[in-house]
Design an enzyme around this catalytic site. Structure first.
Site, mmCIF file in Angstrom:
data_model
loop_
_atom_site.group_PDB
_atom_site.id
_atom_site.type_symbol
_atom_site.label_atom_id
_atom_site.label_comp_id
_atom_site.label_asym_id
_atom_site.label_seq_id
_atom_site.Cartn_x
_atom_site.Cartn_y
_atom_site.Cartn_z
ATOM 1 N N ARG A 177 0.821 -1.219 0.000
ATOM 2 C CA ARG A 177 0.000 0.000 0.000
ATOM 3 C C ARG A 177 0.852 1.265 0.000
ATOM 4 O O ARG A 177 0.444 2.292 -0.564
ATOM 5 C CB ARG A 177 -0.946 -0.006 1.209
ATOM 6 N N ILE B 191 -7.031 7.684 -0.857
ATOM 7 C CA ILE B 191 -6.877 6.232 -0.925
ATOM 8 C C ILE B 191 -7.740 5.683 0.197
ATOM 9 O O ILE B 191 -7.686 6.160 1.338
ATOM 10 C CB ILE B 191 -5.407 5.807 -0.773
ATOM 11 N N SER B 192 -8.589 4.715 -0.100
ATOM 12 C CA SER B 192 -9.587 4.254 0.846
ATOM 13 C C SER B 192 -8.980 3.570 2.065
ATOM 14 O O SER B 192 -7.867 3.043 2.020
ATOM 15 C CB SER B 192 -10.557 3.278 0.170
ATOM 16 N N GLN B 193 -9.733 3.584 3.140
ATOM 17 C CA GLN B 193 -9.384 2.865 4.359
ATOM 18 C C GLN B 193 -9.147 1.392 4.027
ATOM 19 O O GLN B 193 -9.944 0.779 3.316
ATOM 20 C CB GLN B 193 -10.530 3.005 5.358
#
Length: 253
Positions: A74, A100-102
């Protein structure tokens, strides 16, 4: 099971009002996976990725999804200034007013599609490219559409370096999907429209699954999983969330 009590999603949507301010002011949200100011190298990031995996496996049961989270770096999709927070369980800014998503949401949405590794998946909203990379590990082919050209270019560079050759990118309005490669076994949308775009329903195979945040305002959104049955969407699951709004045609009356 109440995921809020386990700390995997916020206690209430208004939590996100304070998110950006907290990150910019302190460099951290004070959780165990946030390492603002710590030295960052590949070995350290791998340790942090393992810690994230251990957190997510409390609620994510799909072993293929968990393996993808453990494998995909990530931090490669996160801006340099947020490298110390790359494996914290919260979203991060990536520029262009996008995030950027959880990690939990990425894993949750991927699990919701019930992928076996052979499917053709449409992703609406490439963003950083991280979700596409996770899908690349769990599906056969991934077709990802992004309306912001600079984000699509940046994501493409990272995905190519990682060898995600089964991800295909396009710059365009995700409201229209990607008709040339339809129908899709599954569709994932990573920005919130007020309603499900009709083209996405049309391009989803019968029996296919759709994971999408839907809401008329930023404070009234639900992440809904649908299954297409007899040409119509049937709701099978939902979760309160806070996503960036879908732009383009989705904002037209």
């Amino acid at each position: 099971m109440d995921l809020r009590r386990r700390g995997l999603i916020p206690a209430r949507p208004s939590h996100w009002v304070f998110l950006a301010a907290a990150i910019l002011a302190t460099g951290c949200l004070g959780e165990s996976l946030c390492f603002a100011g710590a030295p960052v190298d590949e070995a350290t990031q791998a340790e942090r990725r393992r810690a994230l995996y251990e957190l997510l496996k409390k609620e994510i049961s799909d072993q293929r999804v968990l393996a993808a989270v453990l494998k995909v770096p990530r931090h490669r999709f996160v801006p340099d200034r947020y490298q110390g927070q790359a494996y914290a369980n919260h979203p991060l800014p990536i520029g262009e007013s996008q995030t950027i998503s959880q990690p939990f949401i990425v894993a949750y949405m991927t699990q919701a599609l019930k992928l076996t590794g052979k499917e053709k998946v449409l992703e609406v909203g490439t963003g950083s490219g991280y979700q596409a990379a996770v899908l690349a590990e769990t599906a056969g082919e991934v077709y990802s559409v992004e309306i912001i050209e600079s984000l699509s270019r940046r994501a493409g560079k990272v995905l190519r370096k990682l060898g995600s050759h089964n991800v295909h990118l396009k710059v365009g309005d995700g409201f229209d999907g990607w008709r040339e490669h339809a129908p899709y076994d599954a569709v994932m949308v990573t920005a919130a429209p007020a309603r499900v775009p009709p083209p996405l329903i049309e391009q989803l195979k019968e029996g296919g699954r759709l994971s999408i945040p839907v809401g008329k305002s930023a404070w009234d959104e639900d992440l809904i999983t649908y299954v297409k049955r007899q040409g119509r969407l049937v709701k099978v699951d939902s979760l309160p969330v806070r996503f960036v709004p879908m732009t383009g045609k989705a904002q037209q009356p």
